[in-house]
Design an enzyme around this catalytic site. Structure first.
Site, PDB file in Angstrom:
ATOM      1  CE  LYS A 189      -1.893   3.212   2.935  1.00 15.63           C
ATOM      2  NZ  LYS A 189      -1.925   4.248   1.948  1.00 15.63           N
ATOM      3  N   GLY A 242       6.560   5.191   8.854  1.00 15.45           N
ATOM      4  CA  GLY A 242       5.756   6.506   8.827  1.00 15.45           C
ATOM      5  C   GLY A 242       5.842   6.807  10.442  1.00 15.45           C
ATOM      6  CB  SER A 243       3.508   9.126  12.048  1.00 14.01           C
ATOM      7  OG  SER A 243       2.101   8.335  11.800  1.00 14.01           O
ATOM      8  N   GLY A 247       2.487   3.498  13.629  1.00 18.23           N
ATOM      9  CA  GLY A 247       2.876   2.432  13.975  1.00 18.23           C
ATOM     10  C   GLY A 247       2.392   1.708  15.225  1.00 18.23           C
ATOM     11  CD  GLU A 265      11.606  -0.518   9.373  1.00 14.65           C
ATOM     12  OE1 GLU A 265      12.329  -0.342   8.252  1.00 14.65           O
ATOM     13  OE2 GLU A 265      10.746  -1.595   9.420  1.00 14.65           O
ATOM     14  CB  CYS A 299      12.504   9.052   9.541  1.00 13.13           C
ATOM     15  SG  CYS A 299      13.407   7.880   8.525  1.00 13.13           S
ATOM     16  CD  GLU A 401       9.255  12.517  12.539  1.00  7.92           C
ATOM     17  OE1 GLU A 401       8.339  11.976  12.512  1.00  7.92           O
ATOM     18  OE2 GLU A 401      10.366  12.035  11.759  1.00  7.92           O
TER      19      GLU A 401
HETATM   20  P1  NDP Z   1       1.584   8.086   8.441  1.00 10.27           P
HETATM   21  O1  NDP Z   1       2.033   7.425   9.197  1.00 10.27           O
HETATM   22  O2  NDP Z   1       0.360   8.795   8.546  1.00 10.27           O
HETATM   23  O3  NDP Z   1       1.484   7.338   6.955  1.00 10.27           O
HETATM   24  C1  NDP Z   1       2.548   6.268   6.522  1.00 10.27           C
HETATM   25  C2  NDP Z   1       1.802   5.230   5.897  1.00 10.27           C
HETATM   26  O4  NDP Z   1       0.667   4.604   6.691  1.00 10.27           O
HETATM   27  C3  NDP Z   1       0.909   5.770   4.616  1.00 10.27           C
HETATM   28  O5  NDP Z   1       0.886   4.643   3.629  1.00 10.27           O
HETATM   29  C4  NDP Z   1      -0.482   5.909   5.190  1.00 10.27           C
HETATM   30  O6  NDP Z   1      -1.581   6.013   4.364  1.00 10.27           O
HETATM   31  C5  NDP Z   1      -0.606   4.793   6.168  1.00 10.27           C
HETATM   32  N1  NDP Z   1      -1.531   4.902   7.122  1.00 10.27           N
HETATM   33  C6  NDP Z   1      -2.072   6.217   7.727  1.00 10.27           C
HETATM   34  N2  NDP Z   1      -2.877   6.029   8.582  1.00 10.27           N
HETATM   35  C7  NDP Z   1      -3.098   4.723   8.855  1.00 10.27           C
HETATM   36  C8  NDP Z   1      -3.896   4.022   9.714  1.00 10.27           C
HETATM   37  N3  NDP Z   1      -4.701   4.458  10.463  1.00 10.27           N
HETATM   38  N4  NDP Z   1      -3.807   2.522   9.347  1.00 10.27           N
HETATM   39  C9  NDP Z   1      -2.832   2.103   8.660  1.00 10.27           C
HETATM   40  N5  NDP Z   1      -2.263   2.637   7.881  1.00 10.27           N
HETATM   41  C10 NDP Z   1      -2.300   4.012   8.042  1.00 10.27           C
HETATM   42  O7  NDP Z   1       2.656   9.150   8.121  1.00 10.27           O
HETATM   43  P2  NDP Z   1       2.234  10.531   7.032  1.00 10.27           P
HETATM   44  O8  NDP Z   1       2.755  10.203   5.886  1.00 10.27           O
HETATM   45  O9  NDP Z   1       0.802  11.170   7.251  1.00 10.27           O
HETATM   46  O10 NDP Z   1       3.042  11.623   7.879  1.00 10.27           O
HETATM   47  C11 NDP Z   1       2.811  11.926   9.163  1.00 10.27           C
HETATM   48  C12 NDP Z   1       3.935  12.246   9.952  1.00 10.27           C
HETATM   49  O11 NDP Z   1       4.730  10.806  10.029  1.00 10.27           O
HETATM   50  C13 NDP Z   1       5.109  12.913   9.503  1.00 10.27           C
HETATM   51  O12 NDP Z   1       4.773  14.292   9.624  1.00 10.27           O
HETATM   52  C14 NDP Z   1       6.266  12.371  10.074  1.00 10.27           C
HETATM   53  O13 NDP Z   1       6.268  12.766  11.581  1.00 10.27           O
HETATM   54  C15 NDP Z   1       6.143  10.952  10.082  1.00 10.27           C
HETATM   55  N6  NDP Z   1       6.574  10.376   8.984  1.00 10.27           N
HETATM   56  C16 NDP Z   1       7.830   9.462   9.209  1.00 10.27           C
HETATM   57  C17 NDP Z   1       8.392   8.545   8.009  1.00 10.27           C
HETATM   58  C18 NDP Z   1       9.738   8.043   8.047  1.00 10.27           C
HETATM   59  O14 NDP Z   1      10.293   7.817   7.525  1.00 10.27           O
HETATM   60  N7  NDP Z   1      10.017   7.532   9.417  1.00 10.27           N
HETATM   61  C19 NDP Z   1       7.755   8.872   6.752  1.00 10.27           C
HETATM   62  C20 NDP Z   1       6.553   9.666   6.739  1.00 10.27           C
HETATM   63  C21 NDP Z   1       6.092  10.421   7.856  1.00 10.27           C
HETATM   64  P3  NDP Z   1      -2.017   7.345   3.706  1.00 10.27           P
HETATM   65  O15 NDP Z   1      -1.163   7.728   2.595  1.00 10.27           O
HETATM   66  O16 NDP Z   1      -3.378   7.197   3.357  1.00 10.27           O
HETATM   67  O17 NDP Z   1      -1.817   8.447   4.819  1.00 10.27           O
END
Ligand code: NDP
Length: 499
Positions: A189, A242-243, A247, A265, A299, A401
Site C-alpha cells: 500500500k 511512517g509516524s 506504527g 520503522e 525520519c 518531529e
Molecule cells: P503516516 O504514518 O500517517 O503514513 C504512513 C503510511 O501509513 C501511509 O501509507 C499511510 O496512508 C498509512 N496510514 C495512515 N494512517 C493509517 C492507519 N490508521 N492505519 C494504517 N495505515 C495508515 O505518515 P504521514 O505520511 O501521514 O506523515 C505524518 C508524520 O509521520 C510525518 O509528519 C512524520 O512525522 C512521520 N513520517 C515518518 C516517516 C519516516 O520515514 N519515518 C515517513 C513519513 C512520515 P495514507 O497515505 O493514506 O496516509
C-alpha cells in the site's frame, strides 16, 4: 556533452498509471471511491485515483496467498529469485528518468535528486538482495551421531508493506527486496500522495519476471486499506514506515486480529552533537544540510544541533549559510537546491511548528513563518530552510518531529549535558557526534540512545548495514541481511539416524 533533459516539457506528457495490481492483472478497484492526487510543485491536479477498500484488500491478500501456497515463487531456487530482482534493478535504471519525474511531480523533491539519489538507491537495493539470494546457508548444528539436526529459514507467507511518501520508492524497495528474496508474496500500500511511482515500479517487477500474484498493489487511504491489511487474518507480517501513531496502531491491529508480526520503522528527532575542537564548518553545514535535505522530510533528519556554548556562534553562522544555499525552487529545474513539501496540509503543519517555536521563545534566524514564494508557482508548497536559535530542551520544537526544513539549535555547557539533551526525546533513530577527540567520540556515541550513530559524518551507510531505531522510533530494521530475517521463520528439522 549530452543535452540536458527538459523536465518541464516531459512533465506535460508523463504517464500516470492508476489501476491496481492484483494477481498479475491491472484491475479497477471494487470500491467506489476516488481521491485527487495534487502536485505540490504548483498545486495542480495530477490525476484522480480510485481508492481501494477492505474488499480490495481481501482480493489482493487472496491473490498473494494463492501465489504463496502453490510455491510459484517460494518454490523457485533462490538464485532464480535473485536473478529476477537483479533484472528488476536493471529495469529501474533504464526507466530512472521517468520514475524520477513521476516522484518529483507526486511529492515535490528535486527531480535531479530523485534520479541521482532515490532511483540509484532503489536499483542498488534490489540488486543487492538479488545478489545475496543464494548466499545465506542454512545450519546443521553438531547435535550428535544419532541425529541430523537442520535449522532452516522459511518464508513467513503474505507480507503487507505500508510505506510513506518521503522516499516513496526507496522505502518500497527496502521492504520488497528482503521480503521477496526470502520467497514471500506481498501486498503493497503506497502513500496516498505517491501511488503512480509505486505502480510503475510494480510494472517493472512484472516485466522482470515476478510471477503473477507475488506482488500486489492496492492504493488507498491509510485508515481504510492500511487498517484492513493490519487487521487481516491472512496477513503474516506487516512492514511499516511512517509516524509513531500509525506504527502503534499497527501493533494494536495485530493484537486485535491474528497476532501477526509488525515491524515498525517510525520517525525521529535526531541530534547532532558538536563538541569543541570539531571541524566546525563541516559539522555545522552537514548537520544543517541533514536537516534540510528532502525538504526536511526525512525520519533521520538532524533536526536538532546540540552545541557547546564556546562554539555556538560559529556553528550558527555556517548553519545559516547552508540554509540560504538550500532555498527551494521549482523541483523540475536542474539546479533546484531543494523543492516543495509534499502537500499544502503538510506545509501548514510545518509552519505551525515554526510559529509555536517563536511563541515559546525561540529566535527565528533564517526562514519565515510564512510560505516561501517560488516564481510562477504561487500555489506550490514551498518552505524556506529555517534556523531557530535559543531553543531550550522541552520546547515543542525540540521534542516533536516536524518533518520539514527546520533546524533547532540548542546550546549546552558540557558533554554530559549534551548527552542528556540528545537523549531527551521519545525518539531514538539516529544521532551524530562531531569531535576530533577519539575518546569523546567513543564516550558520546556509546551513550547515544539511537539505532544509528555517525561520527564526523552524516547519513553514511549502504546496503550492508541496517537502518532503524530504538525507543519511539520503533524496532524494525531495513537494509542488510538482517532485514531478511524479519520475513522468515526458523524451522527445526530433527532426524533420527539409525546405527
Ligand atoms: P503516516 O504514518 O500517517 O503514513 C504512513 C503510511 O501509513 C501511509 O501509507 C499511510 O496512508 C498509512 N496510514 C495512515 N494512517 C493509517 C492507519 N490508521 N492505519 C494504517 N495505515 C495508515 O505518515 P504521514 O505520511 O501521514 O506523515 C505524518 C508524520 O509521520 C510525518 O509528519 C512524520 O512525522 C512521520 N513520517 C515518518 C516517516 C519516516 O520515514 N519515518 C515517513 C513519513 C512520515 P495514507 O497515505 O493514506 O496516509
Amino acid at each position: 556533452m549530452p543535452s540536458e533533459i527538459d523536465w518541464i516539457e516531459k512533465a506535460a506528457s508523463v504517464r500516470l498509471p492508476a489501476r491496481h495490481l492484483v494477481g498479475g492483472d491491472w484491475v479497477d478497484p471494487l470500491a467506489d471511491d476516488a481521491f485527487d492526487v495534487i502536485s505540490p510543485r504548483d498545486g495542480s491536479l495530477l490525476k484522480r485515483v480510485s481508492h481501494g477498500d477492505a474488499h480490495d484488500v481481501d482480493r489482493a491478500v487472496a491473490s498473494a496467498r494463492a501465489a504463496f501456497n502453490d510455491r510459484r515463487w517460494s518454490g523457485m531456487r533462490p538464485a532464480a529469485r535473485g536473478a529476477v530482482l537483479r533484472r528488476w534493478a536493471e529495469l529501474v535504471q533504464e526507466h530512472a528518468e521517468d520514475l524520477a519525474l513521476t516522484i518529483s511531480l507526486e511529492m515535490g523533491k528535486p527531480v535531479r535528486e530523485a534520479k541521482n539519489v532515490e532511483l540509484r538507491a532503489v536499483a542498488n537495493c534490489l540488486r543487492w538482495y538479488g545478489e545475496i539470494a543464494d548466499k545465506r546457508p542454512d545450519e546443521s548444528p553438531a547435535a550428535g551421531d544419532d541425529v541430523l539436526a537442520l535449522i532452516t529459514r522459511e518464508p513467513a507467507g503474505v507480507v503487507a508493506a505500508v510505506v510513506p511518501w518521503n522516499f516513496p520508492l526507496t522505502m518500497t524497495a527496502w521492504k520488497l527486496g528482503p521480503s521477496l528474496v526470502a520467497g514471500n508474496s506481498v501486498v503493497l500500500k503506497p502513500a496516498e500522495q505517491t501511488p503512480f511511482s509505486a505502480l510503475k515500479l510494480a510494472e517493472l517487477g512484472l516485466e522482470a519476471g515476478l510471477p503473477a500474484g507475488v506482488l500486489n498493489v492496492v492504493p488507498g487511504r491509510g485508515d481504510v486499506v492500511g487498517q484492513a491489511l493490519g487487521r487481516h487474518m491472512d496477513v503474516d507480517v506487516v512492514t511499516f514506515t511512517g509516524s509513531p501513531a500509525v506504527g502503534r496502531a499497527f501493533l494494536r491491529y495485530s493484537g486485535e486480529s491474528n497476532g501477526k508480526r509488525v515491524w515498525p520503522e517510525l520517525g525521529g528527532k535526531s541530534a547532532s552533537v558538536i563538541l569543541p575542537g570539531a571541524d566546525i564548518e563541516k559539522a555545522a553545514r552537514a548537520s544543517a544540510a541533514g536537516s534540510f535535505y528532502n525538504q526536511g522530510q526525512m525520519c533521520s533528519a538532524s533536526s536538532r544541533v546540540v552545541v557547546h556554548r564556546d562554539i555556538a556562534d560559529e556553528v550558527l553562522h555556517f548553519a545559516r549559510l547552508q540554509a540560504r544555499e538550500m532555498a527551494p525552487a521549482d523541483p523540475l529545474l536542474h539546479d533546484a537546491p531543494s523543492g516543495a513539501l509534499v502537500s499544502e496540509q503538510h506545509l501548514q503543519r510545518v509552519l505551525g511548528y515554526v510559529r509555536t517555536a517563536v511563541e515559546e521563545g525561540a529566535e527565528l534566524l533564517e526562514g519565515s513563518t510564512g510560505r516561501h514564494s517560488v516564481d510562477g508557482h504561487p500555489n506550490g508548497s514551498y518552505v524556506a530552510p529555517t534556523v531557530l536559535g535559543g531553543v531550550k530542551p522541552g520546547m515543542t520544537i525540540e521534542q516533536e518531529e516536524v518533518f520539514g526544513p527546520v533546524l533547532s539549535v540548542i546550546t549546552v555547557d558540557s558533554e554530559e549535558e549534551a548527552i542528556r539533551v540528545a537523549n531527551g526525546t521519545q525518539y531514538g533513530l539516529a544521532a551524530s557526534v562531531w569531535t576530533r577527540d577519539l575518546s569523546a567520540a567513543t564516550r558520546v556515541s556509546r551513550r547515544m540512545q539511537a539505532g544509528i550513530v555517525w561520527v564526523n559524518c552524516f547519513e553514511e551507510g549502504d546496503m550492508t548495514v541496517p537502518f532503524g531505531g530504538v525507543k519511539g522510533s520503533g524496532f524494525g530494521r531495513d537494509k542488510s541481511a538482517h532485514a531478511i530475517d524479519k520475513f522468515t521463520d526458523l524451522k527445526t528439522i530433527w532426524m533420527e539416524v539409525e546405527p
